[in-house]
Design an enzyme around this catalytic site. Structure first.
Site, mmCIF file in Angstrom:
data_model
loop_
_atom_site.group_PDB
_atom_site.id
_atom_site.type_symbol
_atom_site.label_atom_id
_atom_site.label_comp_id
_atom_site.label_asym_id
_atom_site.label_seq_id
_atom_site.Cartn_x
_atom_site.Cartn_y
_atom_site.Cartn_z
ATOM 1 N N GLU A 1 -40.112 -71.680 25.207
ATOM 2 C CA GLU A 1 -40.896 -70.940 24.175
ATOM 3 C C GLU A 1 -42.198 -71.859 23.695
ATOM 4 O OE1 GLU A 1 -38.423 -70.654 20.806
ATOM 5 O OE2 GLU A 1 -37.428 -69.163 21.491
ATOM 6 N N CYS B 1 -64.221 -78.102 -1.945
ATOM 7 C CA CYS B 1 -63.976 -79.021 -2.857
ATOM 8 C C CYS B 1 -62.786 -79.939 -3.438
ATOM 9 C CB CYS B 1 -64.473 -78.232 -4.343
ATOM 10 S SG CYS B 1 -66.234 -77.780 -4.196
ATOM 11 N N GLU B 2 -62.247 -80.471 -2.317
ATOM 12 C CA GLU B 2 -61.357 -81.385 -2.532
ATOM 13 C C GLU B 2 -61.324 -82.731 -1.640
ATOM 14 O OE1 GLU B 2 -57.036 -80.394 -1.373
ATOM 15 O OE2 GLU B 2 -57.763 -78.601 -2.173
HETATM 16 N N1 LLP Z 1 -39.923 -72.090 19.410
HETATM 17 C C1 LLP Z 1 -39.887 -72.364 17.819
HETATM 18 C C2 LLP Z 1 -38.545 -71.595 17.441
HETATM 19 C C3 LLP Z 1 -40.568 -72.785 16.947
HETATM 20 O O1 LLP Z 1 -40.447 -73.082 15.837
HETATM 21 C C4 LLP Z 1 -41.590 -73.262 17.660
HETATM 22 C C5 LLP Z 1 -42.778 -73.991 16.762
HETATM 23 C C6 LLP Z 1 -42.113 -73.182 18.949
HETATM 24 C C7 LLP Z 1 -41.353 -72.335 19.595
HETATM 25 C C8 LLP Z 1 -43.563 -73.560 19.500
HETATM 26 O O2 LLP Z 1 -43.525 -75.067 19.682
HETATM 27 P P1 LLP Z 1 -44.760 -75.641 20.576
HETATM 28 O O3 LLP Z 1 -44.669 -75.375 21.916
HETATM 29 O O4 LLP Z 1 -45.952 -75.052 20.108
HETATM 30 O O5 LLP Z 1 -44.760 -77.027 19.939
HETATM 31 N N2 LLP Z 1 -48.337 -75.883 12.686
HETATM 32 C C9 LLP Z 1 -47.781 -77.266 13.391
HETATM 33 C C10 LLP Z 1 -46.732 -76.863 14.553
HETATM 34 C C11 LLP Z 1 -45.741 -75.850 14.129
HETATM 35 C C12 LLP Z 1 -44.523 -75.667 15.091
HETATM 36 C C13 LLP Z 1 -43.538 -74.653 14.452
HETATM 37 N N3 LLP Z 1 -42.728 -74.195 15.669
HETATM 38 C C14 LLP Z 1 -49.103 -78.011 13.920
HETATM 39 O O6 LLP Z 1 -49.960 -77.583 13.833
HETATM 40 O O7 LLP Z 1 -48.876 -79.030 14.364
#
Ligand code: LLP
Length: 425
Positions: free
Chosen positions: A275, A346-347
């Protein structure tokens, strides 16, 4: 290969000059490269070559309909975590049998939606959720394939807000309890136990935590099989990191990751799902902003951009580093001086970086943020009543707006004034 390069001193996305897009859509905006998105998907697909597998793009990273349609056309599956994501995936053309449903708090409504619309599998995260899904499936007279997400108690060595595989994290069930939970699952009507799910965190820059987690999953596969469960699918999650700071970061490549998968679980004869989100979309996107002012302060200067924390929250939320550079290539001999790069919100938290060495920049200059294709637009908000910014997709020498900038009226008219307040001055 990078599809955001200077050509004759001007930054391009594939064959399109960034200033051309800026003149057409205004700043700030996100721009994505079709070639990079495609290439990154392909890298994962190739890395698992020879194994029965499906790359399920984690659409939380970037869920624009055009990006999803591209992924679907490449043959990807998709990992969704909400009814909204499920609907977006279906709208973009994913059939139910290519949609995996993850997430720690799936509601009965979301279960009904996926069970009636079609689903590849549910990744179960707790016993109460398992019981709820069993009830919904039984009521609808269907049997749903499930995996249980296990928490292997592995330190992903990433930012604490995006680590998920430790015992203290809210996700999944402790691996030590897995045999009991699978025993219970096998007794519940409407559920068909088919595999195991694991995801230990995001932006992992080493392979060792994956290796440790996947070895534990391999061991559990053998145990569950000896308990009589037909474990035939392993969902190994996402999480492979990208180089944000190119000068000193070189995270492992999907090929190396594929070798870890082969080495740890390849012998089990299971179908493999992964994923990835960030690695597919992250370096396929830029955020482009204009400089409003260069402000001289006491002891430090500020580059004030028209993009802000509401457009890209990662620096404020995770202290994340993004490469920030001018769209017009600096002269070879340009002198770099440290400057704080900030937005107009504004922060003080609306600071992208402090004391970053930058070449001379003037008001009006276009500035690009690299690695903004994942967790950029999807995490944006209208804080300070700043409308969401447009998204653009480049394909060779053409570009298309794939989400238009809303008007101020669109934004304001989403609110409504109750009758009792109408007419009050
Ligand atoms: N599968 C599941 C169950 C997940 O919770 C996530 C990411 C992924 C796959 C994908 O992970 P990736 O390959 O993108 O690392 N907003 C944060 C990242 C949050 C990730 C949440 N879950 C950031 O901007 O770094």
């Amino acid at each position: 290969m990078d599809h955001f390069l200077y050509q004759n001193g001007v930054l391009h996305a594939e064959e399109v000059a960034i200033p051309e897009i800026a003149a057409s859509v205004g700043t700030p905006f996100y721009v994505y490269s079709t070639a990079t998105l495609t290439r990154h998907y392909q890298l994962f697909d190739d890395a698992l070559d020879g194994m029965d597998h499906l790359v399920c793009y984690a659409m939380k990273a970037n869920s624009n309909q055009a990006v999803l349609r591209l992924m679907a056309s490449l043959g990807a599956g998709v990992d969704v975590v909400s009814g909204g994501e499920y609907r977006r995936a279906r709208a973009a053309g994913f059939s139910g049998d290519r949609i995996v449903f993850s997430g720690v708090g799936k509601t009965v409504e979301e279960m009904e939606l996926a069970l009636t619309g079609g689903i590849r599998q549910f990744n179960i995260e707790s016993e109460p959720e398992m019981v709820a899904l069993s009830e919904v499936a039984s009521r609808l007279g269907v049997s749903v394939p499930i995996t249980v997400r296990v928490k292997p108690d592995v330190d992903a060595k990433t930012h604490e807000k995006i680590a998920t595989g430790k015992s203290e994290n809210k996700f999944g069930i402790p691996i030590a309890k897995a045999r009991d939970v699978y025993r219970q699952a096998a007794t519940l009507p409407g559920l068909e136990v088919i595999g195991i799910d694991v995801h230990i965190g995001s932006q992992l820059t080493e392979l060792e935590p994956f290796e440790t987690a996947y070895l534990k999953v391999a061991e559990l596969t053998e145990e569950l099989r000896s308990d009589g469960h037909d474990i035939r699918r392993l969902d190994l999650g996402g999480g492979l990191g990208i180089p944000y700071e190119r000068s000193n970061e070189a995270p492992p490549l999907p090929t190396d990751y594929g070798e870890v998968v082969r080495r740890t679980v390849g012998h089990l004869g299971c179908e493999i799902e992964i994923e990835p989100g960030r690695l597919i979309a992250g370096n396929a996107g830029l955020l482009v902003a204009s400089t409003i002012y260069v402000k001289e302060g006491e002891g430090r200067d500020f580059l004030i951009l028209d993009a802000a924390m509401n457009d890209l929250i990662r620096p404020a939320m995770y202290s994340a580093f993004h490469d920030i550079f001018p769209v017009i290539e600096p002269d070879a001999g340009a002198e770099y001086a440290p400057i704080d790069i900030v937005g107009p919100v504004c922060e003080t938290g609306d600071t992208f970086t402090r004391q970053r060495p930058m070449p001379p920049v003037e008001a009006g200059d276009l500035i690009a943020f690299r690695s903004a294709g994942a967790y950029g637009a999807v995490m944006s908000s209208e804080y300070n009543s700043r409308p969401l910014i447009p998204e653009v997709l480049v394909h060779g020498d053409q570009f298309d707006v794939i989400r238009a900038r809303p008007t101020y009226e669109d934004m304001i008219n989403r609110d409504s004034i109750p009758a009792w307040l109408e007419g009050l001055d």
